[in-house]
Design a protein around this motif. Sequence first.
Motif, PDB file in Angstrom:
ATOM      1  N   LYS A 264       0.830  -1.209   0.000  1.00  0.00           N
ATOM      2  CA  LYS A 264       0.000   0.000   0.000  1.00  0.00           C
ATOM      3  C   LYS A 264       0.867   1.262   0.000  1.00  0.00           C
ATOM      4  N   PHE A 265       2.122   1.115   0.402  1.00  0.00           N
ATOM      5  CA  PHE A 265       3.091   2.209   0.388  1.00  0.00           C
ATOM      6  C   PHE A 265       3.675   2.269  -1.023  1.00  0.00           C
ATOM      7  N   ILE A 266       3.281   3.284  -1.797  1.00  0.00           N
ATOM      8  CA  ILE A 266       3.593   3.251  -3.225  1.00  0.00           C
ATOM      9  C   ILE A 266       4.740   4.174  -3.653  1.00  0.00           C
ATOM     10  N   ALA A 267       5.078   5.180  -2.829  1.00  0.00           N
ATOM     11  CA  ALA A 267       6.173   6.079  -3.234  1.00  0.00           C
ATOM     12  C   ALA A 267       6.564   7.007  -2.097  1.00  0.00           C
ATOM     13  N   THR A 268       7.814   7.462  -2.137  1.00  0.00           N
ATOM     14  CA  THR A 268       8.297   8.483  -1.215  1.00  0.00           C
ATOM     15  C   THR A 268       9.157   9.476  -1.986  1.00  0.00           C
ATOM     16  N   SER A 269       9.006  10.755  -1.668  1.00  0.00           N
ATOM     17  CA  SER A 269       9.865  11.785  -2.259  1.00  0.00           C
ATOM     18  C   SER A 269      11.169  11.797  -1.463  1.00  0.00           C
ATOM     19  N   ALA A 270      12.193  11.217  -2.050  1.00  0.00           N
ATOM     20  CA  ALA A 270      13.434  10.969  -1.317  1.00  0.00           C
ATOM     21  C   ALA A 270      14.315  12.204  -1.222  1.00  0.00           C
ATOM     22  N   GLN A 271      14.859  12.398  -0.025  1.00  0.00           N
ATOM     23  CA  GLN A 271      15.844  13.436   0.228  1.00  0.00           C
ATOM     24  C   GLN A 271      17.237  12.801   0.305  1.00  0.00           C
ATOM     25  N   TYR A 272      18.235  13.652   0.499  1.00  0.00           N
ATOM     26  CA  TYR A 272      19.621  13.194   0.582  1.00  0.00           C
ATOM     27  C   TYR A 272      20.263  13.754   1.852  1.00  0.00           C
ATOM     28  N   PRO A 273      19.963  13.180   3.022  1.00  0.00           N
ATOM     29  CA  PRO A 273      20.471  13.740   4.288  1.00  0.00           C
ATOM     30  C   PRO A 273      21.996  13.742   4.374  1.00  0.00           C
ATOM     31  N   ARG A 274      22.613  12.683   3.907  1.00  0.00           N
ATOM     32  CA  ARG A 274      24.072  12.589   3.961  1.00  0.00           C
ATOM     33  C   ARG A 274      24.710  13.721   3.141  1.00  0.00           C
ATOM     34  N   ASP A 275      24.187  13.929   1.957  1.00  0.00           N
ATOM     35  CA  ASP A 275      24.749  14.943   1.072  1.00  0.00           C
ATOM     36  C   ASP A 275      24.428  16.353   1.551  1.00  0.00           C
ATOM     37  N   GLN A 276      23.236  16.557   2.082  1.00  0.00           N
ATOM     38  CA  GLN A 276      22.866  17.884   2.581  1.00  0.00           C
ATOM     39  C   GLN A 276      23.836  18.365   3.650  1.00  0.00           C
ATOM     40  N   VAL A 277      24.151  17.500   4.605  1.00  0.00           N
ATOM     41  CA  VAL A 277      24.992  17.949   5.715  1.00  0.00           C
ATOM     42  C   VAL A 277      26.442  18.117   5.274  1.00  0.00           C
ATOM     43  N   ARG A 278      26.898  17.323   4.301  1.00  0.00           N
ATOM     44  CA  ARG A 278      28.242  17.523   3.771  1.00  0.00           C
ATOM     45  C   ARG A 278      28.328  18.848   3.019  1.00  0.00           C
ATOM     46  N   LEU A 279      27.279  19.155   2.260  1.00  0.00           N
ATOM     47  CA  LEU A 279      27.229  20.448   1.586  1.00  0.00           C
ATOM     48  C   LEU A 279      27.252  21.584   2.606  1.00  0.00           C
ATOM     49  N   ALA A 280      26.490  21.442   3.682  1.00  0.00           N
ATOM     50  CA  ALA A 280      26.446  22.472   4.723  1.00  0.00           C
ATOM     51  C   ALA A 280      27.821  22.686   5.331  1.00  0.00           C
ATOM     52  N   LEU A 281      28.527  21.602   5.592  1.00  0.00           N
ATOM     53  CA  LEU A 281      29.872  21.720   6.160  1.00  0.00           C
ATOM     54  C   LEU A 281      30.828  22.376   5.165  1.00  0.00           C
TER      55      LEU A 281
END
Length: 314
Positions: A264-281
């Motif tokens: 019944k779970f058909i999709a998720t809008s995926a984020q990139y947490p690992r990449d976001q925080v590396r970009l922030a650093l």
Amino acid sequence: MTIRLKKGFSTVLCSLAVAVACAGSFSVQAADAKSGPLKIGASFQEINNPYFVTMKDALTDATKSIGASLLVTDARHDVSKQISDIEDMLQKGIDILIINPTDSVGVQSAVKQAHDKGVVVVAVDAQADGPLDSFVGSKNYDAGVQACEYLATNIGGKGDVGILDGIAVVPILERVRGCKDALAKHPDIKIVSIQNGKQERDQALSVTENMLQAQPNLKGLFSVNDNGSLGALAAIDSSGMDVKLTSVDGSPEAVKEIQKPNSKFIATSAQYPRDQVRLALGIALARKWGSQVPKAIPVDILLVDQAKAKTFSW
């Protein structure tokens, strides 16, 4: 400036930012060397969620790779605690603050205190009020639009839909706004219930159970995050109702559930947490060493359905 991420891209960008910032800045480096390694503080709204655990672990690895020290705190969704945690880190002499606010407006005083002490401040994942040097975060409006457009298509463009809301921070508000705008394009779809699952699995389970009982004709449900969606999925499966579910994050457990036959779970809008925080650093280091940096770096999301789930990972 918009970042469309590819695997390993942000690691390269982080290294490049360091290299560019360091070029011709030996006097700055020498000063830092005399006072010891750079001190980086990271204040997260929570660390009991796989999304933020992934972010924390990536930041830990990144700071080790540049020989910096790292202080990490968990606000536990308490803005007073987050402000106190940041004040404590400032007393310990941090050079850079990476902040993931639990309340975008409420943390303004802490951001200002850090700025006044000459600390570089970069918000990640959720925007923070106050004198930030930069912000790195997903296109949360797009995440809501894509998840709910996919939901609308998969329920045939008609029927009752519910929204499983969360805490009132900018990313969550934007996801819900995007979802509503997407569903509004379908005149035969009606939003019949909006309930707050607080982005927690147990809470979302209970809230969804009540929603399903109150809305026996429900055809679709949008959850603002994967952690809550997994509780919602348990409620849907137990009910025996045919309710399609979409979400936001791209967590490993959610991706695994999406891959299951007839899920019944058909999709998720995926984020990139690992990449976001590396970009922030990377951006914070560049600013610390004298470079001009963008005020905001929006990061694209990726809609992960059953087909894409086979190869997607954070």
